[in-house]
Design a protein around this motif. Structure first.
Motif, PDB file in Angstrom:
ATOM      1  N   ALA A 120      -5.947  11.116  -3.306  1.00 39.14           N
ATOM      2  CA  ALA A 120      -6.278  10.917  -1.852  1.00 39.14           C
ATOM      3  C   ALA A 120      -6.420  12.182  -2.179  1.00 39.14           C
ATOM      4  CB  ALA A 120      -5.064  10.406  -1.383  1.00 39.14           C
ATOM      5  N   VAL A 177      -1.116  14.271  -3.379  1.00 39.43           N
ATOM      6  CA  VAL A 177      -0.836  12.905  -2.885  1.00 39.43           C
ATOM      7  C   VAL A 177      -1.576  11.766  -4.082  1.00 39.43           C
ATOM      8  CG1 VAL A 177      -1.263  11.091  -0.929  1.00 39.43           C
ATOM      9  CG2 VAL A 177      -1.273  13.642  -0.324  1.00 39.43           C
ATOM     10  N   GLN A 179      -2.110   7.747  -4.070  1.00 40.58           N
ATOM     11  CA  GLN A 179      -2.100   6.277  -3.526  1.00 40.58           C
ATOM     12  C   GLN A 179      -2.324   5.543  -5.031  1.00 40.58           C
ATOM     13  OE1 GLN A 179      -5.196   6.739  -0.938  1.00 40.58           O
ATOM     14  NE2 GLN A 179      -3.503   7.120   0.815  1.00 40.58           N
ATOM     15  N   TYR A 180      -1.309   4.320  -4.074  1.00 44.59           N
ATOM     16  CA  TYR A 180      -1.704   2.609  -5.032  1.00 44.59           C
ATOM     17  C   TYR A 180      -1.346   1.739  -4.241  1.00 44.59           C
ATOM     18  CZ  TYR A 180       3.673   2.430  -6.439  1.00 44.59           C
ATOM     19  OH  TYR A 180       4.769   2.199  -5.758  1.00 44.59           O
ATOM     20  N   THR A 181      -1.757   0.483  -4.939  1.00 44.68           N
ATOM     21  CA  THR A 181      -2.067  -0.665  -4.287  1.00 44.68           C
ATOM     22  C   THR A 181      -1.020  -2.098  -4.739  1.00 44.68           C
ATOM     23  OG1 THR A 181      -3.537  -0.361  -2.498  1.00 44.68           O
ATOM     24  CG2 THR A 181      -2.793  -2.851  -2.766  1.00 44.68           C
ATOM     25  N   GLU A 198       2.096   5.221  -0.573  1.00 47.28           N
ATOM     26  CA  GLU A 198       1.088   6.469  -0.396  1.00 47.28           C
ATOM     27  C   GLU A 198       2.213   7.982  -0.894  1.00 47.28           C
ATOM     28  OE1 GLU A 198      -2.006   8.126   1.936  1.00 47.28           O
ATOM     29  OE2 GLU A 198       0.010   9.824   3.315  1.00 47.28           O
ATOM     30  N   SER A 251       3.228  11.874  -1.169  1.00 45.91           N
ATOM     31  CA  SER A 251       3.134  13.292  -1.053  1.00 45.91           C
ATOM     32  C   SER A 251       4.306  14.107  -2.041  1.00 45.91           C
ATOM     33  CB  SER A 251       3.093  13.664   0.224  1.00 45.91           C
ATOM     34  OG  SER A 251       2.984  15.054   0.451  1.00 45.91           O
ATOM     35  N   GLU A 271       0.701  -1.411  -0.374  1.00 44.11           N
ATOM     36  CA  GLU A 271       0.024   0.186   0.207  1.00 44.11           C
ATOM     37  C   GLU A 271       1.350   1.122  -0.265  1.00 44.11           C
ATOM     38  OE1 GLU A 271      -3.134   0.229  -0.366  1.00 44.11           O
ATOM     39  OE2 GLU A 271      -3.694  -2.000   0.251  1.00 44.11           O
TER      40      GLU A 271
END
Length: 264
Positions: A241, A245, A247-249, A220, A222, A218
């Protein structure tokens, strides 16, 4: 024994300002030489423990910093960038017994080095599974992907402390401490002595340095500039986000490193 060494410069003793890390700068030569000396010290420690093949990745900026003429005969040096997801770990594979990191530094979001950053200076932090990630952590996962334990690291005090928290079997040598915009560094020759002995000790307990690979990553990031976050958000699987910021999985290390390669 076959050993992989990844070398950066911001964690080399004495290095304090960006001008001291930039190829062509008037401040650079002194510290590129020390980078080479600390690398040679690591090689000498590995050779003393039976290493007969050593692969070095010059992993700072231009990737043209280490003086190849100073290296032992059993060494191969990778200069320049292979443009692969492994990045600072280009050339790593399953044939290596252990990995060593020289001249590493505290990551973005930490204050243990005036030059703290992770991969580049355009981000405020990178979080992996809820923890701020330094280049040490990113590159440890890259090595773990091939079953190679990272057994030794040298750099600033904060980096060494966080490395121990991540991998409690690793040997560390802190060659300096960062205080605000200053560094407090040890003698360059003494740093080399400590690195050589630390590498020798680390290769006595390689198995103790193996880490678990997460089931998923997971991530994140910035960014300092909102435009970078917007651009990254167009990469498949990456979502924004907040203005700065994303995000990726990632379901495995390869996906984690490949996505990072394109959005950082």
């Amino acid at each position: 024994m076959k050993v992989y060494i990844s070398v950066d410069i911001e964690g080399v003793t004495g290095v304090t300002a960006w001008s001291e890390t930039e190829l062509g700068s008037s401040d650079y030569e002194q510290f590129a030489l020390q980078m080479t000396k600390e690398t040679v010290a690591a090689c000498e420690g590995a050779i003393a423990m039976g290493a007969n093949e050593i692969f070095i990745k010059d992993a700072h900026d231009s990737a043209r910093n280490i003086d190849i003429t100073k290296l032992p005969r059993c060494v191969k040096l990778c200069r320049g960038w292979a443009n692969s997801p492994e990045s600072m770990m280009a050339g790593i594979d399953e044939t290596f017994n252990a990995a060593i990191f020289i001249g590493y530094h505290a990551g973005a979001g930490y204050d243990g080095n005036p030059l703290s950053h992770t991969m580049n200076t355009n981000n405020n932090y990178i979080m992996v599974n809820g923890e701020m990630a330094s280049e040490f952590i990113l590159n440890s996962y890259a090595a773990a992907n091939y079953g190679v334990p990272v057994v030794f690291i040298s750099g600033d005090k904060m980096l060494c402390e966080t490395a121990k928290q991540f991998n409690n079997g690793i040997e560390t040598v802190a060659v300096k401490d960062g205080v605000g915009g200053a560094t407090i560094s040890i003698n360059p020759d003494y740093a080399c002595e400590l690195i050589k002995e630390g590498v020798k000790n680390s290769l006595k307990h390689i198995e103790a340095c193996k880490i678990d690979i997460p089931e998923k990553f997971e991530v994140e990031i910035s960014y300092k500039d909102h435009k970078e976050a917007k651009r990254a958000s167009y990469y498949p699987g990456v979502t924004k986000a907040s203005p700065r910021v994303v995000q990726y999985t990632a379901k495995n290390i390869n996906e984690f490193m490949t996505t990072r390669m394109f959005i950082l």
